[in-house]
Design an enzyme around this catalytic site. Sequence first.
Site, PDB file in Angstrom:
ATOM      1  N   GLY A  39       0.790  -1.226   0.000  1.00  0.00           N
ATOM      2  CA  GLY A  39       0.000   0.000   0.000  1.00  0.00           C
ATOM      3  C   GLY A  39       0.822   1.277   0.000  1.00  0.00           C
ATOM      4  O   GLY A  39       0.282   2.352  -0.193  1.00  0.00           O
ATOM      5  N   CYS A 248     -27.205  -9.434 -16.987  1.00  0.00           N
ATOM      6  CA  CYS A 248     -26.595  -9.058 -18.269  1.00  0.00           C
ATOM      7  C   CYS A 248     -27.549  -9.416 -19.411  1.00  0.00           C
ATOM      8  O   CYS A 248     -28.098 -10.513 -19.462  1.00  0.00           O
ATOM      9  CB  CYS A 248     -25.269  -9.799 -18.439  1.00  0.00           C
ATOM     10  SG  CYS A 248     -24.569  -9.678 -20.091  1.00  0.00           S
ATOM     11  N   CYS A 251     -25.684 -12.409 -21.564  1.00  0.00           N
ATOM     12  CA  CYS A 251     -25.367 -13.730 -21.030  1.00  0.00           C
ATOM     13  C   CYS A 251     -26.179 -14.060 -19.782  1.00  0.00           C
ATOM     14  O   CYS A 251     -26.044 -15.122 -19.209  1.00  0.00           O
ATOM     15  CB  CYS A 251     -23.873 -13.873 -20.753  1.00  0.00           C
ATOM     16  SG  CYS A 251     -23.331 -13.022 -19.271  1.00  0.00           S
ATOM     17  N   CYS A 273     -22.435  -7.205 -19.415  1.00  0.00           N
ATOM     18  CA  CYS A 273     -21.207  -7.409 -18.636  1.00  0.00           C
ATOM     19  C   CYS A 273     -20.139  -6.428 -19.091  1.00  0.00           C
ATOM     20  O   CYS A 273     -19.909  -6.255 -20.290  1.00  0.00           O
ATOM     21  CB  CYS A 273     -20.644  -8.804 -18.879  1.00  0.00           C
ATOM     22  SG  CYS A 273     -21.562 -10.133 -18.131  1.00  0.00           S
ATOM     23  N   CYS A 279     -18.275 -12.551 -20.258  1.00  0.00           N
ATOM     24  CA  CYS A 279     -19.548 -12.627 -20.973  1.00  0.00           C
ATOM     25  C   CYS A 279     -19.468 -13.651 -22.111  1.00  0.00           C
ATOM     26  O   CYS A 279     -20.349 -14.485 -22.271  1.00  0.00           O
ATOM     27  CB  CYS A 279     -19.897 -11.241 -21.505  1.00  0.00           C
ATOM     28  SG  CYS A 279     -21.635 -11.023 -21.932  1.00  0.00           S
TER      29      CYS A 279
END
Lengths: 309, 261
Positions: A39, A248, A251, A273, A279
Amino acid sequence: MSAATALGEDLATYNFAYLDEQTKRMIRRAILKAIAIPGYQVPFASREMPMPYGWGTGGVQVTASIIGPQDVLKVIDQGADDTTNAVSIRAFFQKVANVAVTTKTREATIIQTRHRIPEEKLQAGQVLVYQVPIPEPLRFLEPRETETRKMHALEEYGLMHVKLYEDIARHGHIATTYAYPVLVAGRYVMDPSPTPKFDNPKMDMSDALQLFGAGREKRIYAIPPHTRVVSLDFEDHPFEIQSFDEPCALCGAEGVYLDEVILDDRGGRMFVCSDTDHCEDRRAAGHRGHLSPDEAYAGHGKGEGEAAR
Amino acid sequence: MTMLDETPLLSVERLSRYYGERVGCRDVSFQVYPGEVLAIVGESGSGKTTLLNCISTRLEPSAGSVSYRMRDGAMRDLYRMSEAERRLLMRTDWGFVHQNPADGLRMTVSAGANVGERLMAVGERHYGRIRDTATRWLSRVEIAADRIDDQPRAFSGGMRQRLQIARNLVTGPRLVFMDEPTGGLDVSVQARLLDLLRGLVNDLGLAAIVVTHDLAVARLLSHRMIVMKDGRVVEEGLTDRVLDDPQAPYTQLLVSSILQV
């Protein structure tokens, strides 16, 4: 370099992976330090790249420094493999490193990304390289770099919550939806780059190594595998990810991040997606949404009728 | 007011600050006791602000020491603490009210967040509680509750100054530094602000060090005062005594220079 000789004539005009070896060493040292201090933003001597700032110069330098001839590279831009940025960067590495490229998340060893984490769970041994525009999460609250570095050093992160407080005061909920600040390994507050906060939980305890490169701002930071990544919040306003009302349209996937696509100028739209590979995979496996082509042909008028409303 | 505590809260010993060859302040020693308001007066360039910055750890002194009695009762030399400890002290046990509120406020975040920042800095993570405390403090400094989500940019000078005071007092500090707190305000607003400050100092039992060139402000707010000239302390004593019976020639000049209306 042995890798270059092994690859032969394809590489005659470039050093392997574009950057010179000294630069790659310098960047690798920064990456190692970043991994050692999860970080923490490590400064590095960012190079000019053959693309403008803001197009992923940081990510490209990180990728160029860790890529080897055996690697398989996937590049996504907002989750898609086929957008300009993704296609150009993929072509760039095909040319200067002659590596295999793929659009399949699971086949890739290095995935360079702009603004998304793939839906498919990443595996041990994979590396996710983020392109970062502004690495400093405190930047818009505290403009002085000297001061923000001190705040990181002394762990003074009250200001980060001031931003979240402002969100709630103004909108009634935490309205930050991307670049949502996280606390890494209980120590450093980090900007996860402009990924939607939907992806934040995927960073937590990931099996893959996550590297972040900011070219213009000259910073590299990292989340090693199996590191705690916690999204900041308030006790009475806990962190939540986005949710979508419908699956979606292509899909039928639920619980994934969707993009809104405008279909016409009469208010027609669909949600698909954002992760194109995910997808396609699902469609190949036989999943269908209410606007997938085959169904749209079969039930002609259904999609149109909705769009017209 | 209650009888003053016997051990000082802040003790300044032979403090000097040089800017190269020039003198900011030289050989200044004094103590501040809990609940006491000390005024530092003097003309422009007399070293008041240098002194204030040195004792509030905003500027490192060239010589001398500043010690502070922590909440656990131990006297600690401020310049032997780590920077992290000093900064923690600054945002919990201390307050600093700037002459220009824009220096002490975050102008681009709401009034509520300005007040709440210190709470969040010491680990408060409950939005509802932060907001309640902020609302309470705003009413205490006479800012209407419906201004809580406005940015200080939309506030008048007097309101900004009051907001700055609320922001500093929200963590219940024991010592507040004020640099010309009423500078640049018109007299009616000044009077209200002084009233407010007097009330808060009394209610909270704050110790305060007020730097001002305005002797009337010093008279109203402070119990004791220090008169500075050319970086040195020329006179020190109870406020009423110094103003009614000035001893040092410079103080006599200063007191006699007050404009009469």
